[in-house]
Structures are given as structure tokens and as C-alpha cells.
Design an enzyme around this catalytic site. Sequence first.
Site, PDB file in Angstrom:
ATOM      1  N   PHE A 160      45.716  29.145 -20.657  1.00 22.45           N
ATOM      2  CA  PHE A 160      45.119  29.185 -21.412  1.00 22.45           C
ATOM      3  C   PHE A 160      44.723  30.985 -22.155  1.00 22.45           C
ATOM      4  CE2 PHE A 160      44.141  31.440 -17.568  1.00 22.45           C
ATOM      5  CZ  PHE A 160      43.221  32.305 -17.748  1.00 22.45           C
ATOM      6  N   LYS A 177      52.181  20.762 -25.381  1.00 23.93           N
ATOM      7  CA  LYS A 177      50.792  20.859 -24.805  1.00 23.93           C
ATOM      8  C   LYS A 177      50.530  22.522 -24.688  1.00 23.93           C
ATOM      9  CE  LYS A 177      49.334  20.883 -20.593  1.00 23.93           C
ATOM     10  NZ  LYS A 177      48.088  21.196 -20.544  1.00 23.93           N
ATOM     11  N   SER A 199      51.218  30.019 -14.596  1.00 21.30           N
ATOM     12  CA  SER A 199      51.154  30.742 -13.035  1.00 21.30           C
ATOM     13  C   SER A 199      52.315  30.413 -12.451  1.00 21.30           C
ATOM     14  CB  SER A 199      50.046  30.142 -12.137  1.00 21.30           C
ATOM     15  OG  SER A 199      50.291  28.903 -12.367  1.00 21.30           O
ATOM     16  N   CYS A 236      49.656  39.192 -18.901  1.00 22.39           N
ATOM     17  CA  CYS A 236      50.717  38.659 -17.919  1.00 22.39           C
ATOM     18  C   CYS A 236      51.109  39.879 -17.902  1.00 22.39           C
ATOM     19  CB  CYS A 236      51.583  37.518 -18.022  1.00 22.39           C
ATOM     20  SG  CYS A 236      52.467  37.588 -19.723  1.00 22.39           S
ATOM     21  N   GLU A 269      48.135  37.871  -7.646  1.00 19.51           N
ATOM     22  CA  GLU A 269      47.655  38.094  -8.864  1.00 19.51           C
ATOM     23  C   GLU A 269      46.120  37.964  -9.112  1.00 19.51           C
ATOM     24  OE1 GLU A 269      48.501  35.847 -11.786  1.00 19.51           O
ATOM     25  OE2 GLU A 269      49.201  36.586 -13.329  1.00 19.51           O
TER      26      GLU A 269
END
Length: 488
Positions: A153, A177, A230, A285, A379
Site C-alpha cells: 500500500f 495485483k 511485509s 521500507c 517494524e
Amino acid sequence: MGAIAKQPEVKNYINGKFERNGQPSMDVISPLDGSVISTLPLSTYIELDVAVKAAKEAYPAWSSMTIKERVQIFFRYRSLLEKNMDELAKLVQLENGKTYGESIAEVEKSMELCEFACSMPQIVSNEVQEVSKGVECRIERKPLGVVASIAPFNFPNMVPHWSMPNALVLGNTMIMKPSELVPLSAMRMAELLKEAGLPDGVFNIVNGGKEIVEAICDHPGIEAVSFVGSTVVAKIVYRRATSNLKRCVALGGAKNHLIVLPDANADMTANNVIASMAGCAGQRCMAASVMVGVDNIQHIIDKMVEEAKAIIPGENLGSVISAEAKERIENYITEAEKQGAIILVDGRGFSVPGKSGGFYVGPTIIDHVTPEMSVAKEEIFGPVIAIIRAKDFNEAIAIENSSNYGNAAAIFTQSGALAKEFMEKASAGMVGVNIGVPVPREPFSFGGWNESKFGVADITGRSSIEFWTQVKKTTVKWNQGAKTNWMS
Ligand code: NAD
């Protein structure tokens, strides 16, 4: 951004047409104010199968064009990204919640990724050599066929561009996707690709969640999968795709450490650390998540506090993606506080006037964190930095090296010798010296180490050429009368 506008319903894009066939539906929510802006089809193997068939049919014509012909479409597409920059950036902002400036930067990065794809004819040259008299060997890079890409996202426009331009320019056809949380940008990409002249079926979008990801990993017509998301899901996708004998590169989560030495330039360091931690509301990230302060760096922490206090949610800080994300981030801060860490700047409980339904967390600095606390290890994916105090450089390196992740790591110092030692010893795929977000720019490739990436190749740059192609080796004997060759 002004009033939040409702968007058209999300559709799949298959063989050049947008379609939706009564699949179950899910709401798309703008994190800026929590309002429902669209709905998304939760597709299944059935829709994927139709998309794979379209991509398979488009493959022979697309892959037999020359690479120089294919890049012409991407020159035009890059210009369309530029022409529609404002609209594309507003769409990113609407669905993801980042600021307008961050959204513009994201689209600019997509353009840069297209520029690299457009340079492929200069980079991807085949080799030929006369290996014995009258006999030559030739190496050619060939596409794989139908490939797929699964996105997270946090960069609705940029991350799809990590894979799509390179894979397509190299002659593959693709199923994309998008994240079900941010599916709008990808639809606009499809429209602009068509306007640029991309033949139908070369690029397809199938929307949905877990079920469609599993279908992609299982579908026998898909040769390779790139995944970004993730670590938990990266492991699932890597295992499932490779067990079905597909190529896979799966980029996972991160816990990036910035080591600050006392000789660091204080203003620049404070500014870089805070920008790295709070940019895109910490949902990068490559974001700074742990700062390891060596010896006495109090003067730098004081400046960081000043910098953080000038960041105001809803003004120069965007929202986080969802109510669950806000709750998760705030819980991490509360847990650290209970364990004895000191909250220097507290981002909990923020709400933006006029947007009380939005998901905002203010910048947060947590000092005196110890390595075993969850804010030091897990995280958080929010605008939060945990400061661990270390007595010396070696202890700081040991803390960085103990992380399960290994996306980015950086050092702030004016000592060339220690910077060099850090470059050698950091256990991360992307290392920075006096830079808070050390993203490699093309042709250099993007990819972490440890649990931040599974698979051999990186996802962008030169490394992606290996990933999206296979090598054909051809041997030809031109002197058919010769009897002396060992190859007959
Ligand atoms: P996510 O893993 O929840 O979702 C990523 C994709 O996987 C989405 O398309 C989603 O639909 C799908 N998915 C979710 N759960 C699934 C399941 N159980 N089975 C199969 N598919 C599933 O990630 P996210 O929350 O969208 O993105 C944030 C994460 O992505 C962070 O961990 C961040 O560090 C990471 N990320 C990593 C990089 C990198 O380069 N390493 C870049 C961007 C984001």
C-alpha cells in the site's frame, strides 16, 4: 487537499478493457478523513485465469517486437506521467494519505524508473563470439512469458513501476495485483499505458487480497512473480511461488538502523534522521526506525526534538494508512513507555481539525530504548524513532547486526575511516553514509538482505534484467565443410 471526492468503482483491467463481474466487494477508504471513496472487486482464480489467457495471447506479438520498438511506448508513457503528474499525485494522496509533495516525488520516481527501462536497448546487448574457426556461440536474453507483480500500500504509483516497465520492455506480458488498500493509481496507469500505445493484453490488473495472491502463486501459466510487502507475506509468497517452480523475488519489511557518532554534523544529522523517520508518515521500507547514538550525542537529540516539533500532522505530515495502523503504532509507543523508555516527542492521540475521521500519528521520538524492547526489534511502520544509546562504535555495529531485517542502514560521522568500516560491517543491502534514506538510483538496484528480501535478484536496476529474462545460448557452424572441429 480539499474535499474528498468519490472515485469510480475499481475494476479489473483485462485485455485492454475494464471489467467487473459481480465479485464480492470491499470498500476503499481514504485515510485522509476515513471516508469511503470507492469499492474494490475481490477477484478469484477465475478472473486471474482470464487475465493470464489474455496475457498469453498478447505474448507472441509483444515478445517478437524489437526492444527498440517496445521502448518507444515507454518514452510516450513517461511523457504522459509527466503531463498528468498533478492528477496522479492527487490520486496517490487520496488513497494513501501521504502529502502532496511526497506524492509528486513518488510519480517523479516512477518517471525515473521508466527512463531506466527506456535505456534497456543500450544495456541489454547480446553477445557473439567465434569460438573455433567458423563456429560461433551467441547469447541472447529472452523474456520469460507471462509474469506477475504484487504490490503493497505504501507507494501505490512507484512500487508497481519497480517491476512493470522493466518486465514489459524486456518482452514479458504482465498481471499486476495492486494492494487492495490503494487500487486507484494502478487503474490510471493502465489507461495511460493504453494511451501510449501498449497493445491490449500486455498489461492486466487483477484486484483483490490474499486469495488472488495465492492464485498467482499457483497459476501454471505464470512464470515469475515479484512481490513487495511485509516479511510475513513475502515468506508465504516466496515459498508458494517457488514450490510451484516459478522464479520469485519477494521484498519484505524493514527495521533500519541509523548510527550517529558524536562527530557528526549536528544540523544535517538531526534534519536527515527526522526526515527519514517521518517522511511518508514513516511508512517507507527505507525509513529510519532505530537510531543508535554513540557516546554523547545529546546536542543532536536536542536538535531532533526541535525538528520533530515543527512537523504537524495534516500540514507537513500525512496520515497513516488505516485505523488499525494508527492503533498499532500508538500501542508500540505506550508499550515502550511502560517498559521505561522516555518519550521525548509524543505523536499519540492526534486528530486533524476538519478531518477527525482521518488516521494521523504525530512524529514520535523515544529515547533510552533497550535492544530487547519491541520498538527496537519490530517494524512499527509509523513516524516513530527509537533511540538506543551505545557506548562505542563496536557496540553500535553489534546492535545493527543483530536485526533480523537488513533493508537499509546508515551512519552519520565525519570520520572516513569509521564510515568505511561501517560500509564493510553493516548487515544491510542498502547502506548510507550521511544520508537518511539511501535508496540506490538506477542503474543501481534496490533490494535488502536477511529477512528484508527473499530471492537472488534485486527488484530494479541492472539486477532486474537477470530476473525478467532467461539466457538462450546458440551455437552455429558456418563452415559446413570443415572436418577439424571437435563439435561436429
Ligand atoms: P502486506 O504484506 O500486508 O501486503 C502486500 C501484498 O500482499 C498486498 O497486495 C496484499 O493484498 C497481499 N497480502 C496481504 N496479506 C496476505 C496473505 N496473508 N497472503 C497473501 N497475500 C497477502 O504489506 P503492506 O501492509 O501492503 O505494505 C507494508 C509492508 O511492505 C511493510 O512491511 C514494508 O516494509 C513493506 N515494504 C517493503 C519494501 C521493500 O522494498 N523491502 C517496499 C515497500 C514496502
